[in-house]
Design a protein around this motif. Structure first.
Motif, PDB file in Angstrom:
ATOM      1  N   ILE A   1      -7.173  -8.948  -2.963  1.00  0.00           N
ATOM      2  CA  ILE A   1      -5.712  -9.067  -3.066  1.00  0.00           C
ATOM      3  C   ILE A   1      -5.207  -8.276  -4.270  1.00  0.00           C
ATOM      4  CG2 ILE A   1      -3.810 -10.667  -3.517  1.00  0.00           C
ATOM      5  CD1 ILE A   1      -5.467 -12.768  -1.956  1.00  0.00           C
ATOM      6  N   PHE A   2      -5.894  -8.428  -5.404  1.00  0.00           N
ATOM      7  CA  PHE A   2      -5.443  -7.727  -6.607  1.00  0.00           C
ATOM      8  C   PHE A   2      -5.502  -6.213  -6.419  1.00  0.00           C
ATOM      9  CE2 PHE A   2      -6.431  -5.570 -10.581  1.00  0.00           C
ATOM     10  CZ  PHE A   2      -5.305  -5.899 -11.306  1.00  0.00           C
ATOM     11  N   VAL A   3      -6.650  -5.722  -5.914  1.00  0.00           N
ATOM     12  CA  VAL A   3      -6.809  -4.267  -5.779  1.00  0.00           C
ATOM     13  C   VAL A   3      -5.811  -3.722  -4.765  1.00  0.00           C
ATOM     14  CG1 VAL A   3      -8.385  -2.436  -5.096  1.00  0.00           C
ATOM     15  CG2 VAL A   3      -9.196  -4.299  -6.505  1.00  0.00           C
ATOM     16  N   LEU A   4      -5.634  -4.445  -3.671  1.00  0.00           N
ATOM     17  CA  LEU A   4      -4.682  -4.002  -2.650  1.00  0.00           C
ATOM     18  C   LEU A   4      -3.276  -3.937  -3.235  1.00  0.00           C
ATOM     19  CD1 LEU A   4      -4.271  -3.311   0.340  1.00  0.00           C
ATOM     20  CD2 LEU A   4      -3.869  -5.712   0.760  1.00  0.00           C
ATOM     21  N   ALA A   5      -2.871  -5.004  -3.925  1.00  0.00           N
ATOM     22  CA  ALA A   5      -1.530  -5.031  -4.508  1.00  0.00           C
ATOM     23  C   ALA A   5      -1.374  -3.905  -5.519  1.00  0.00           C
ATOM     24  CB  ALA A   5      -1.277  -6.381  -5.178  1.00  0.00           C
ATOM     25  N   PHE A   6      -2.413  -3.677  -6.321  1.00  0.00           N
ATOM     26  CA  PHE A   6      -2.291  -2.630  -7.337  1.00  0.00           C
ATOM     27  C   PHE A   6      -2.218  -1.252  -6.697  1.00  0.00           C
ATOM     28  CE2 PHE A   6      -2.585  -0.455 -11.193  1.00  0.00           C
ATOM     29  CZ  PHE A   6      -2.334  -1.370 -12.183  1.00  0.00           C
ATOM     30  N   ASN A   7      -3.003  -1.037  -5.621  1.00  0.00           N
ATOM     31  CA  ASN A   7      -2.928   0.255  -4.941  1.00  0.00           C
ATOM     32  C   ASN A   7      -1.543   0.483  -4.347  1.00  0.00           C
ATOM     33  OD1 ASN A   7      -5.529   0.961  -5.535  1.00  0.00           O
ATOM     34  ND2 ASN A   7      -6.373   0.262  -3.589  1.00  0.00           N
ATOM     35  N   LEU A   8      -0.990  -0.571  -3.735  1.00  0.00           N
ATOM     36  CA  LEU A   8       0.356  -0.453  -3.159  1.00  0.00           C
ATOM     37  C   LEU A   8       1.375  -0.180  -4.252  1.00  0.00           C
ATOM     38  CD1 LEU A   8       0.347  -3.351  -0.573  1.00  0.00           C
ATOM     39  CD2 LEU A   8       0.590  -0.940  -0.085  1.00  0.00           C
ATOM     40  N   LEU A   9       1.204  -0.873  -5.382  1.00  0.00           N
ATOM     41  CA  LEU A   9       2.119  -0.675  -6.503  1.00  0.00           C
ATOM     42  C   LEU A   9       2.031   0.763  -7.004  1.00  0.00           C
ATOM     43  CD1 LEU A   9       4.000  -1.916  -8.668  1.00  0.00           C
ATOM     44  CD2 LEU A   9       1.967  -2.399 -10.001  1.00  0.00           C
ATOM     45  N   GLY A  10       0.799   1.267  -7.076  1.00  0.00           N
ATOM     46  CA  GLY A  10       0.610   2.651  -7.516  1.00  0.00           C
ATOM     47  C   GLY A  10       1.312   3.623  -6.583  1.00  0.00           C
ATOM     48  N   ASP A  11       1.162   3.394  -5.271  1.00  0.00           N
ATOM     49  CA  ASP A  11       1.817   4.262  -4.299  1.00  0.00           C
ATOM     50  C   ASP A  11       3.333   4.218  -4.465  1.00  0.00           C
ATOM     51  OD1 ASP A  11      -0.537   5.040  -3.266  1.00  0.00           O
ATOM     52  OD2 ASP A  11      -0.439   3.823  -1.451  1.00  0.00           O
ATOM     53  N   SER A  12       3.860   3.004  -4.657  1.00  0.00           N
ATOM     54  CA  SER A  12       5.317   2.866  -4.798  1.00  0.00           C
ATOM     55  C   SER A  12       5.792   3.532  -6.080  1.00  0.00           C
ATOM     56  CB  SER A  12       5.710   1.395  -4.816  1.00  0.00           C
ATOM     57  OG  SER A  12       5.354   0.806  -3.609  1.00  0.00           O
ATOM     58  N   ALA A  13       5.013   3.370  -7.150  1.00  0.00           N
ATOM     59  CA  ALA A  13       5.394   3.996  -8.408  1.00  0.00           C
ATOM     60  C   ALA A  13       5.420   5.505  -8.245  1.00  0.00           C
ATOM     61  CB  ALA A  13       4.411   3.596  -9.502  1.00  0.00           C
ATOM     62  N   ARG A  14       4.449   6.023  -7.505  1.00  0.00           N
ATOM     63  CA  ARG A  14       4.399   7.462  -7.251  1.00  0.00           C
ATOM     64  C   ARG A  14       5.652   7.904  -6.494  1.00  0.00           C
ATOM     65  NH1 ARG A  14      -1.079   8.175  -4.708  1.00  0.00           N
ATOM     66  NH2 ARG A  14      -1.235   6.451  -6.160  1.00  0.00           N
ATOM     67  N   ASP A  15       6.005   7.145  -5.461  1.00  0.00           N
ATOM     68  CA  ASP A  15       7.200   7.495  -4.691  1.00  0.00           C
ATOM     69  C   ASP A  15       8.438   7.468  -5.568  1.00  0.00           C
ATOM     70  OD1 ASP A  15       5.802   7.807  -2.414  1.00  0.00           O
ATOM     71  OD2 ASP A  15       6.139   5.768  -1.675  1.00  0.00           O
ATOM     72  N   ALA A  16       8.506   6.454  -6.447  1.00  0.00           N
ATOM     73  CA  ALA A  16       9.711   6.296  -7.256  1.00  0.00           C
ATOM     74  C   ALA A  16       9.799   7.394  -8.308  1.00  0.00           C
ATOM     75  CB  ALA A  16       9.710   4.928  -7.922  1.00  0.00           C
ATOM     76  N   LEU A  17       8.645   7.715  -8.916  1.00  0.00           N
ATOM     77  CA  LEU A  17       8.665   8.674 -10.015  1.00  0.00           C
ATOM     78  C   LEU A  17       8.764  10.106  -9.519  1.00  0.00           C
ATOM     79  CD1 LEU A  17       5.926   7.081 -12.227  1.00  0.00           C
ATOM     80  CD2 LEU A  17       8.302   7.376 -12.862  1.00  0.00           C
ATOM     81  N   ASP A  18       8.181  10.336  -8.361  1.00  0.00           N
ATOM     82  CA  ASP A  18       8.087  11.701  -7.880  1.00  0.00           C
ATOM     83  C   ASP A  18       8.570  11.743  -6.443  1.00  0.00           C
ATOM     84  OD1 ASP A  18       7.532  14.271  -7.482  1.00  0.00           O
ATOM     85  OD2 ASP A  18       5.356  14.118  -7.649  1.00  0.00           O
ATOM     86  N   PRO A  19       9.892  11.720  -6.241  1.00  0.00           N
ATOM     87  CA  PRO A  19      10.418  11.554  -4.890  1.00  0.00           C
ATOM     88  C   PRO A  19      10.056  12.714  -3.967  1.00  0.00           C
ATOM     89  CG  PRO A  19      12.183  11.991  -6.458  1.00  0.00           C
ATOM     90  CD  PRO A  19      10.951  11.812  -7.247  1.00  0.00           C
TER      91      PRO A  19
END
Lengths: 326, 341
Positions: free
Chosen positions: B319-337
């Motif tokens: 659960i932790f790794v999955l959530a962190f990977n998803l968070l990383g993906d979202s952060a990437r989308d937000a920072l680098d549209p």
């Protein structure tokens, strides 16, 4: 091409020389004295010196390293232990066997594990990624993307035990993992390694699906793909010969790194399934403080990584003709 | 099996609506937003990202508050409760109750053989693992950034030497090396057969993981800096007489925060899983230190008898790794549209 291979091979050998020197220096510069450990309680200075001599550690470290290097080409004599034949990577005093022989004993299992799972994860990973890229935004794509995201968050030391518990222990569908040489009995070889292959592949498949999908999606939106379609080439032709060719590069790179690492020992996988491969050999060597064995395994793994890097770069030139090998 | 569906649909919608709202007149005219504010706005509209951020924060909160939680809960991860109350374990030292001995008193059951409390062992384990992973991530990122930016900015011989060092570090089989060298590192500090203190184990793990982690970040940032160095704004700064320090900190670094942040979000879950992997192999943290990997290793010893014990640390980690990977993906989308996954 030939010049490229020669140049890169020399470069690889230099890197291997440095890696082995670092490893050697770190191992033998440790205050933990292997002679003291095998000498025991009633240790006289004379017998300690004798053991030092037998272990070949009665010289300064650079000299020891030189002897070690020389041993690879001409073999080496370990007084009190025996002769170590030409590709001599050292002598394991814990096993009372030359390091090279033990590694060669364990290598077939690790190679079977690595190449077997590589076949599975390449076919399924890249295949699923291709389908997902083709069906972009459709249900199949979303399913593949979510499944691969979940898959890449899994760990072998968890999934492995789940699979063992349910498939082997509870349901008895798959055999307890074991290794039979391929030449002895191909059926047993296959059924014994099936579970490790599947578990190891789950995680890699997920990564390759993600990678293949994102690469293909990027390539499919390129101008040259549109041009090819506009010329009237068929969808399948454009997809396979244009887009896929452009997408292959990064996948081949990662595949080379993965395969090199796997051959260096799928350490955790072998531990989970109690398979006696290179990875488990290294863990056991750590427990036994078997420094010569560890040195041998480390150099072998580094060699696998370095040479797969060369392989990748050479493969790149075939995939992408813009890259010239000089 | 129903995998959690981080569907692409809300992502696309939010992207569009975010872009619209940025240019739409209802966002107060004349008010300017920094790139950071824009990224934050994009992130807030990404439902998957927000949920996974909450999950990740939840894990960190548990890790931070572990002593408090265990105080309120009234147990600690070290006491062997079975020795106080032998009825907790059966004749074969497996939990007497169903489902690994889960009860109102022991929420996640009790550990086979020693009879420790699984719940507190897990939260303290998360604390250890996340602490080590976080420290390793910070050190790795810091070293990688300094080396990468220096090599890229100075160039010439420095760049060449750093490049070759990176080549060598990357060609070393890192997992194997760490396994092999943990005893060596301990040997440097502790005499043979002495007990190795827990802090030394943790420090050695952090340093070893950082030692092999910095190279890839440094290589990436070096490339970025090489590209940025030739840009007009850097040249302009040079012409106006800005000092190298000013150029690095005021001109280059602001452009590098996005790749740095993205790389470190990739590093942290990787460090969590490999830290647990080392503990699982018996070369990282060891029993009785509560640790994610130690728990899995303990669970592996009796998974056929008591599978529940394995399930808690394993699922928590997924659960932790999955959530962190998803968070990383979202952060990437937000920072680098511009980036498309």
């Amino acid at each position: 091409m030939f010049r490229f291979l020669v140049r890169r091979t020399i470069g690889a050998l230099v890197i291997l020389l440095i890696v082995s020197a670092i490893t050697f220096w770190l191992f033998y510069a440790v205050p933990r004295d292997p002679a003291m450990m095998s000498c025991g309680k009633n240790c006289t200075p004379a017998s300690l010196a004798q053991i030092r001599h037998n272990l070949g550690i009665d010289h300064p470290i650079p000299v020891q390293y030189w002897y070690w290097l020389k041993g690879i080409f001409v073999g080496r004599e370990y007084s009190g232990f025996g002769h170590c034949n030409a590709p001599c990577l050292g002598y394991s005093f814990a096993n009372n066997e030359p390091v090279f022989g033990t590694i060669m004993d364990r290598l077939p299992l690790t190679l079977s594990l690595a190449f077997g799972s590589a076949v599975i994860f390449l076919i399924f990973g890249v295949g699923t990624g291709m389908i997902a890229a083709l069906k972009q935004g459709k249900f199949l794509d979303k399913f593949a993307t979510s499944a691969s995201l979940l898959g890449s968050s899994l760990q072998i030391y968890f999934v492995g035990y789940i699979a063992l518990y349910f498939l082997t222990f509870k349901l008895g569908i798959l055999d307890q993992p074991s290794y039979t040489p391929l030449t002895d009995n191909p059926v047993q070889w296959f059924s014994g390694l099936l579970l490790p292959w599947i578990v190891l592949s789950i995680i890699f498949t997920a990564n390759y699906t993600r990678m293949a999908r994102s690469q293909l999606v990027e390539q499919l939106s390129e101008d040259y793909v549109r041009t090819a379609r506009a010329k009237g080439l068929s969808r399948a032709n454009v997809f396979l010969r244009f887009a896929w060719r452009g997408a292959m590069g990064p996948i081949v790179t990662v595949f080379g790194i993965d395969l090199g690492t796997l051959i260096g020992g799928a350490i955790i996988t072998e531990q989970v399934f109690s398979l006696q491969g290179i990875g488990r050999l290294s863990v056991i060597s750590v427990i036994q403080s078997d420094l010569p064995m560890l040195l041998g395994v480390t150099v072998l793994s580094a060699a696998a990584i370095v040479f797969f890097n060369i392989f990748v770069d050479a493969a790149y030139a075939f995939i992408d003709p813009r890259i010239r090998l000089a | 099996m129903t995998p959690p569906t981080p569907s692409a649909a809300p992502l696309e919608v939010t992207d569009e609506s975010a872009e619209k709202s940025i240019t739409s007149p209802d966002s107060k005219a004349g008010e300017s937003r920094s790139p950071g504010q824009l990224a934050w706005r994009r992130f807030k509209r990404d439902r998957t990202g927000v949920i996974s951020a909450i999950v990740v924060i939840f894990f960190f909160a548990i890790a931070l508050a572990a002593p408090l939680i265990s105080k309120l809960y009234g147990k600690d991860p070290y006491t062997t409760y079975a020795s106080q109350d032998p009825s907790l374990l059966d004749a074969f030292s497996y939990p007497a109750g169903a489902n690994g001995g889960m009860s109102s008193q022991f929420w996640f059951g009790i550990e086979p053989q020693l009879g420790r409390d699984v719940f507190t062992f897990l939260i303290y384990g998360i604390r250890t693992s996340l602490g080590i992973a976080l420290a390793a991530t910070l050190i790795t990122t810091a070293v990688g950034v300094v080396v990468g930016v220096a090599a890229g900015y100075v160039g010439g011989k420095t760049d060449y030497i750093v490049g070759r060092i990176i080549d060598i570090v990357l060609s070393i089989p890192s997992t194997l090396f760490i396994i092999a060298f943990m005893p060596v590192v301990f040997g440097l500090f502790v005499a043979a057969d002495d007990n190795i203190p827990t802090w030394l184990r943790a420090t050695a793990l952090i340093l070893m993981m950082s030692l092999f982690g910095w190279a890839s970040i440094a290589r990436l940032l070096r490339g970025q800096v090489l590209g940025l160095r030739e840009r007009e704004f850097v040249e302009a700064a040079k012409v106006t007489g800005a000092s190298p320090a000013r150029i690095v900190f005021k001109e280059l670094l602001p452009n590098l925060w996005t790749p740095i942040l993205i790389q470190s979000t990739l590093l942290l879950p990787a460090f969590v899983t490999s830290e647990a992997g080392f503990a699982f192999l018996g070369v990282g943290m060891i029993d009785p230190t509560p640790d994610w990997g130690v728990m899995i290793q303990r669970g592996a010893q009796f998974y056929t008898q008591d599978f529940t014990f394995m399930l808690f640390p394993g699922l928590a980690m997924v659960i932790f790794v999955l959530a962190f990977n998803l968070l990383g993906d979202s952060a990437r989308d937000a920072l680098d549209p511009k980036s498309k996954r």
